[in-house]
Scaffold this motif. Structure first.
Motif, PDB file in Angstrom:
ATOM      1  N   VAL A 158       0.882  -1.326   0.136  1.00 49.65           N
ATOM      2  CA  VAL A 158      -0.050  -0.027   0.129  1.00 49.65           C
ATOM      3  C   VAL A 158       0.959   1.387   0.077  1.00 49.65           C
ATOM      4  O   VAL A 158       0.223   2.369  -0.457  1.00 49.65           O
ATOM      5  N   ALA A 159       1.868   1.183   0.456  1.00 53.79           N
ATOM      6  CA  ALA A 159       2.995   2.153   0.570  1.00 53.79           C
ATOM      7  C   ALA A 159       3.273   2.514  -1.155  1.00 53.79           C
ATOM      8  O   ALA A 159       3.542   3.758  -1.381  1.00 53.79           O
ATOM      9  N   LYS A 160       3.539   1.377  -1.768  1.00 53.37           N
ATOM     10  CA  LYS A 160       3.892   1.838  -3.183  1.00 53.37           C
ATOM     11  C   LYS A 160       2.680   2.069  -4.187  1.00 53.37           C
ATOM     12  O   LYS A 160       2.843   2.478  -5.218  1.00 53.37           O
ATOM     13  N   GLU A 164      -4.862   1.975  -2.896  1.00 54.26           N
ATOM     14  CA  GLU A 164      -5.370   0.818  -2.989  1.00 54.26           C
ATOM     15  C   GLU A 164      -5.185   0.342  -1.479  1.00 54.26           C
ATOM     16  O   GLU A 164      -4.489   0.945  -0.771  1.00 54.26           O
ATOM     17  N   VAL A 165      -6.155  -0.521  -0.998  1.00 50.16           N
ATOM     18  CA  VAL A 165      -6.067  -1.179   0.256  1.00 50.16           C
ATOM     19  C   VAL A 165      -6.156  -2.595   0.157  1.00 50.16           C
ATOM     20  O   VAL A 165      -6.522  -3.395  -0.924  1.00 50.16           O
ATOM     21  N   ALA A 175      -5.608 -10.009  -5.350  1.00 52.44           N
ATOM     22  CA  ALA A 175      -6.132  -8.687  -5.790  1.00 52.44           C
ATOM     23  C   ALA A 175      -6.241  -7.563  -4.582  1.00 52.44           C
ATOM     24  O   ALA A 175      -6.464  -8.479  -3.338  1.00 52.44           O
ATOM     25  N   THR A 176      -6.055  -6.576  -4.887  1.00 57.30           N
ATOM     26  CA  THR A 176      -6.456  -5.460  -3.876  1.00 57.30           C
ATOM     27  C   THR A 176      -7.721  -4.799  -4.153  1.00 57.30           C
ATOM     28  O   THR A 176      -8.332  -5.141  -5.106  1.00 57.30           O
ATOM     29  N   LEU A 177      -8.187  -3.856  -3.107  1.00 54.72           N
ATOM     30  CA  LEU A 177      -9.223  -3.070  -3.553  1.00 54.72           C
ATOM     31  C   LEU A 177      -8.940  -1.488  -3.662  1.00 54.72           C
ATOM     32  O   LEU A 177      -7.912  -1.142  -3.230  1.00 54.72           O
ATOM     33  N   THR A 178      -9.682  -1.020  -4.341  1.00 54.84           N
ATOM     34  CA  THR A 178      -9.393   0.441  -4.740  1.00 54.84           C
ATOM     35  C   THR A 178     -10.908   1.191  -4.122  1.00 54.84           C
ATOM     36  O   THR A 178     -11.686   0.991  -4.891  1.00 54.84           O
ATOM     37  N   VAL A 184     -19.436   0.786  -1.841  1.00 52.25           N
ATOM     38  CA  VAL A 184     -20.193   0.817  -0.591  1.00 52.25           C
ATOM     39  C   VAL A 184     -21.064  -0.251  -0.689  1.00 52.25           C
ATOM     40  O   VAL A 184     -21.952  -0.325  -1.486  1.00 52.25           O
ATOM     41  N   GLY A 185     -21.249  -1.227   0.284  1.00 48.42           N
ATOM     42  CA  GLY A 185     -22.359  -2.114   0.347  1.00 48.42           C
ATOM     43  C   GLY A 185     -22.268  -3.234  -0.565  1.00 48.42           C
ATOM     44  O   GLY A 185     -23.230  -4.116  -0.494  1.00 48.42           O
ATOM     45  N   LYS A 186     -21.212  -3.667  -1.416  1.00 46.44           N
ATOM     46  CA  LYS A 186     -21.157  -4.554  -2.357  1.00 46.44           C
ATOM     47  C   LYS A 186     -20.240  -5.392  -1.923  1.00 46.44           C
ATOM     48  O   LYS A 186     -19.748  -6.600  -2.546  1.00 46.44           O
TER      49      LYS A 186
END
Length: 187
Positions: A158-160, A164-165, A175-178, A184-186
């Motif tokens: 996440v620092a790089k 993204e989280v 996979a990460t999340l953006t 929201v809610g999905k």
């Protein structure tokens, strides 16, 4: 108040490292990723299992540009004696920092004042000297270096990759999340 996203406070201590006594300060935690790994005391029961586990994973941590600093309120002399007398502790190649005054333990808010020992505290610090991860465990619960490695990989990712989280149980390459309104809610 949480120590997350705060800079490591100043300290100066002596460590046993690679057969020598060396000075360590907060400046040593800058320029690369660091793990500050507090434990209650040398010559105990759970502590050597944790420190040995870190020693077994040290090469991988080093390959990720991570330095480990184990810290207890013992002196650097006690660390040397333990390193010389225990097969498990003898494997350690990272600095074993003495904190007999408790300054470092207090800076990281892990000091158990009534007994003068540190809690089992783990801190992942970014190259700017800012605490990104902190975890405190009860004295009777040992930690696992593989869990620590996963968190380091996530913190480095996440620092790089700003924006993204890493979701729960994230592993390197997954996979990460953006974050966005659309998620929201999905999840």
């Amino acid at each position: 108040m949480s120590l997350i996203n705060t800079e490591v406070k100043p300290f100066k201590a002596t460590a046993f490292h690679n057969g020598e006594f060396v000075e360590i300060t907060e400046a040593d935690l800058k320029g690369k990723w660091s793990v500050v790994f507090f434990y209650p005391a040398d010559f105990t029961f759970v502590c050597p299992t944790e420190l040995g586990d870190l020693a077994d994973n040290y090469a991988e941590l080093q390959s990720r540009d991570v330095e480990v600093y184990s810290v207890s309120t013992d002196t650097h002399f006690t660390h040397k004696a333990w390193h010389s007398s225990s097969e498990t502790i003898g494997k350690i190649q990272y600095p074993m920092v003495g904190d007999p005054t408790g300054v470092i333990s207090r800076n990281f808010e892990v000091m158990i004042e009534e007994v003068g020992l540190a809690e089992r505290g783990t801190f992942i610090i970014d190259p700017e000297g800012v605490i990104q991860v902190m975890e405190i465990s009860a004295g009777n619960i040992g930690r696992d270096a593989s869990e620590l490695l996963r968190k380091i990989k996530a913190a480095q990712y996440v620092a790089k990759h700003p924006g993204e989280v890493c979701p729960a149980k994230w592993k390197e390459g997954e996979a990460t999340l953006t974050p966005s309104l659309d998620l929201v809610g999905k999840i």
